[in-house]
Scaffold this active site. Structure first.
Site, PDB file in Angstrom:
ATOM      1  N   LYS A   1       0.873  -1.173   0.000  1.00 48.70           N
ATOM      2  CA  LYS A   1       0.000   0.000   0.000  1.00 48.70           C
ATOM      3  C   LYS A   1       0.914   1.229   0.000  1.00 48.70           C
ATOM      4  O   LYS A   1       1.392   1.683   1.035  1.00 48.70           O
ATOM      5  CB  LYS A   1      -0.910   0.005   1.241  1.00 48.70           C
ATOM      6  CG  LYS A   1      -2.241   0.763   1.024  1.00 48.70           C
ATOM      7  CD  LYS A   1      -2.088   2.259   0.724  1.00 48.70           C
ATOM      8  CE  LYS A   1      -1.846   3.045   1.993  1.00 48.70           C
ATOM      9  NZ  LYS A   1      -1.782   4.539   1.714  1.00 48.70           N
TER      10      LYS A   1
ATOM     11  N   GLU B   1       9.083   1.940  11.502  1.00 51.01           N
ATOM     12  CA  GLU B   1      10.092   3.004  11.505  1.00 51.01           C
ATOM     13  C   GLU B   1       9.303   4.292  11.421  1.00 51.01           C
ATOM     14  O   GLU B   1       8.685   4.590  10.398  1.00 51.01           O
ATOM     15  CB  GLU B   1      11.065   2.845  10.328  1.00 51.01           C
ATOM     16  CG  GLU B   1      12.345   3.647  10.503  1.00 51.01           C
ATOM     17  CD  GLU B   1      12.262   5.027   9.900  1.00 51.01           C
ATOM     18  OE1 GLU B   1      12.109   6.004  10.688  1.00 51.01           O
ATOM     19  OE2 GLU B   1      12.328   5.149   8.676  1.00 51.01           O
TER      20      GLU B   1
ATOM     21  N   CYS C   1      13.089  11.380   7.702  1.00 47.95           N
ATOM     22  CA  CYS C   1      12.943  11.120   9.132  1.00 47.95           C
ATOM     23  C   CYS C   1      14.270  11.234   9.862  1.00 47.95           C
ATOM     24  O   CYS C   1      14.302  11.445  11.077  1.00 47.95           O
ATOM     25  CB  CYS C   1      12.325   9.739   9.356  1.00 47.95           C
ATOM     26  SG  CYS C   1      13.243   8.400   8.581  1.00 47.95           S
TER      27      CYS C   1
ATOM     28  N   GLU D   1       8.172  16.869  15.241  1.00 48.38           N
ATOM     29  CA  GLU D   1       8.789  16.659  13.929  1.00 48.38           C
ATOM     30  C   GLU D   1       8.127  17.582  12.901  1.00 48.38           C
ATOM     31  O   GLU D   1       6.952  17.422  12.588  1.00 48.38           O
ATOM     32  CB  GLU D   1       8.635  15.195  13.506  1.00 48.38           C
ATOM     33  CG  GLU D   1       9.351  14.875  12.206  1.00 48.38           C
ATOM     34  CD  GLU D   1       9.262  13.404  11.840  1.00 48.38           C
ATOM     35  OE1 GLU D   1      10.272  12.858  11.367  1.00 48.38           O
ATOM     36  OE2 GLU D   1       8.184  12.803  12.018  1.00 48.38           O
TER      37      GLU D   1
END
Length: 485
Positions: free
Chosen positions: A181, A257, A291, A389
Site C-alpha cells: 500500500k 520506523e 525522518c 517533527e
C-alpha cells in the site's frame, strides 16, 4: 521553467499479476507538487480489492513461488534490481513528478539504492544460516527458517522507491508474498515497479499493489485483514499507533520506523568545514522531508557564532526551484496541506524565536508548494518547533556549554531515531554516542549506511530493526527440530 506533464500517468491496482481498476470505480487525482498540475488518476482499492490481493498472495505461497529453491528465488530477486537499473531514468522521472524532489537526487542516489536493495538481499541470503546444538551423542537440536507468509508493506511518500524496496527485497528473498500500500501522494514508482516485477518473471500473486488512503481505505483494510501475517510500516508516529491497535486483533507481527527529532551535536573541536557541508545535507536534503534529518542543531558556544554565520551564508546559496533543473537543491514540499502544516511551525518560530533566513515561499515561484530553507535561533527547548517533527526545510540552532548539558537536551524528546556527533576527540565521540537514546548515531558523517547494520529507532521512533540479519529475522519464522539419535 518547471517541466510540465507530457502524458497522463494512470496508476492502477496490481492484483494477481494483472493491472485492474477499482471494483467500485473509485479513483482520486494525483498532483505534481512542483506545478500543482494533475498527473493523472489513481485507482482506490475497496475492501474487496484488498481481499482479492491478499487471497492472491496466499495462493502464491502455495504455488510456484513456494516451490522454488533458494538459488532460483534469489536469482529472480536479483533480476528485479537489474531491471530497475535498466529503467533508471523512467523511475527517477516518476519519482520527481510525484514527490517534487530534485531529479538528480532520484537518478544519482535513490534509484540505484533501490536496485541495490534487491542485489544486497539476494547476495546476503547466501550467507544466512541457523542454529544447531548437540548436547551429547544422543540428541541433536537444529532450526529451520520458513517465510512468515503474506506481508503488508505500507510505505511513505518521502522516499517512495528506497523505502518500498528496502522492505520488499528481504520479504521476497525470504520467500514471502506481499501486498503493497504505497502512500496515496506518491503512487507512480510503485506502479512501475509492478511492471518490473512482471517482467522479471516473478509468479502472479507474489507482489500486489493496492492504492488508497489510511482510515476506512486500503491501509486499514490491509492492516485488519486476517490473512495478513505481518505489517511493515514506515511513516508518522500517530499512524503507527493506529496500525498497532488494529493489528493487535489478529496478533500480526509488526515492524515500525516512525518519526524523529534528531539532534546534530557539533563540538568546538570539530572540523567545521566538514560539519557545515554535511549539516546542509542533513538539514535540507529532500526538502527536509527525511525522518533522519538533523533538525535540532546544537553547537558548542566557542564556535557557535562562526558556525551560524557560515551556515547561514551557505544556506543562502542553495537553489530552490524546478526539480528538473540540475542546479536545484531544494524542491517543493509534497502537498498544499503539508506546506500549510510546516508554515504553521514557521509562525510558531516567528513568535517564539528568531528566523535568520527563510520562513517564506521563494519569490518568482507562483506555482508549487515551495518553502525557502529556514534557520531558527533563540528558541526555548520547550517550544513545539524544538519538540515536534516538522518534516520540512526548517532547523533550529542552539548553543551549549558542556557535554553533559547537550546530552541531556538531545535526549529530552519522545523520539529516539538518530543523532549526529561532530568532534575530533575520539574518546568524547564514543562517550557521547553511548549516552544518546537513539537507534543510530553517526560520528563525523550523516546517512552513511551499511545494509547489514541495524536500522531503526527507540521510544516513539519505532519498533524493531531492519537491515541484514534483522530483516531476515522479521521476514522469517523459525522452527526448532529436536532429534533423539
Amino acid at each position: 521553467m518547471v517541466q510540465t506533464v507530457a502524458q497522463t500517468h494512470h496508476a492502477r491496482l496490481f492484483i494477481d499479476g494483472a493491472f485492474v481498476e477499482s471494483s467500485a470505480g473509485k479513483r482520486f487525482v494525483n498532483i505534481n507538487p512542483a506545478t500543482e498540475e494533475e498527473l493523472g488518476w489513481v485507482e482506490e482499492a475497496t475492501k474487496e480489492d484488498v481481499d482479492r490481493a491478499v487471497q492472491a498472495a496466499r495462493r502464491a505461497l502455495q504455488g510456484p513461488w513456494g516451490r522454488l529453491s533458494i538459488p532460483e528465488r534469489i536469482r529472480l530477486v536479483r533480476r528485479i534490481g537489474d531491471l530497475i537499473l535498466e529503467r533508471r531514468e523512467e523511475f527517477a522521472r516518476l519519482e520527481t513528478l510525484d514527490t517534487g524532489k530534485p531529479y538528480w537526487v532520484a537518478y544519482e542516489h535513490e534509484i540505484p539504492r533501490a536496485a541495490y536493495n534487491f542485489h544486497f538481499f539476494a547476495d546476503y541470503l547466501h550467507s544466512v544460516g541457523t542454529e544447531a546444538y548437540q548436547l551429547d551423542a544422543g540428541q541433536l537440536h537444529y532450526a529451520i527458517r520458513r517465510p512468515v507468509g503474506v506481508v503488508g508493506l505500507i510505505t511513505p511518500w518521502n522516499l517512495p522507491m528506497v523505502l518500498l524496496t528496502w522492505k520488499m527485497a528481504p520479504a521476497l528473498a525470504m520467500g514471502n508474498t506481499v501486498v503493497v500500500k504505497p502512500a496515496e501522494l506518491t503512487p507512480l514508482s510503485a506502479t512501475l515497479l509492478a511492471e518490473v516485477i512482471k517482467e522479471a518473471g516473478i509468479p502472479d500473486g507474489v507482489v500486489n499493489v493496492v492504492h488508497g488512503f489510511g482510515p476506512n481505505s486500503a491501509g486499514a483494510f490491509l492492516v485488519e485483514h486476517p490473512g495478513v501475517n505481518a505489517i511493515s510500516f514506515t511513516g508518522e508516529t500517530t499512524t503507527g499507533k493506529t496500525i498497532m491497535a488494529n493489528a493487535s486483533r489478529n496478533l500480526k507481527r509488526l515492524s515500525f520506523e516512525l518519526g524523529g527529532k534528531n539532534p546534530n551535536i557539533i563540538f568546538a573541536d570539530a572540523d567545521l568545514d566538514e560539519a557545515i557541508d554535511m549539516t546542509l545535507r542533513s538539514s535540507f536534503h529532500n526538502q527536509g522531508e527525511v525522518c533522519l534529518c538533523g533538525s535540532r542543531i546544537y553547537v558548542e558556544r566557542p564556535v557557535y557564532e562562526e558556525f551560524l554565520d557560515r551556515f547561514v551564508k551557505r544556506t543562502k546559496e542553495l537553489v530552490v526551484g524546478d526539480p528538473f533543473d540540475p542546479k536545484t537543491f531544494v524542491g517543493p514540499l509534497i502537498s498544499r496541506e503539508h506546506l500549510e502544516r510546516v508554515m504553521g511551525y514557521v509562525e510558531i518560530a516567528r513568535n517564539e524565536g528568531r528566523i535568520l533566513i527563510g520562513g517564506k515561499q521563494p519569490e518568482g515561484l507562483t506555482r508549487g508548494y515551495y518553502l525557502e530553507p529556514t534557520i531558527v535561533v533563540d528558541m526555548p527547548d520547550t517550544c513545539r518547533v524544538m519538540k515536534e517533527e516538522v518534516f520540512g526545510p526548517v532547523v533550529t540552532v542552539s548553543p551549549f556549554d558542556t557535554e553533559e548539558e547537550v546530552i541531556a537536551r538531545a535526549n529530552d524528546t519522545e523520539y529516539g531515531l538518530s543523532a549526529t556527533v561532530w568532534t575530533t576527540n575520539l574518546k568524547r565521540a564514543h562517550r557521547v554516542a553511548h549516552q544518546l537514546e537513539v537507534g543510530m548515531v553517526w560520528i563525523n558523517t550523516w546517512f552513511l549506511r551499511d545494509l547489514r547494520t541495524p536500522f531503526g529507532g527507540m521510544k516513539q521512533s519505532g519498533i524493531g530493526r531492519e537491515g541484514g540479519m534483522h530483516s531476515v529475522e522479521f521476514y522469517s519464522e523459525l522452527t526448532n527440530i529436536t532429534v533423539k539419535l
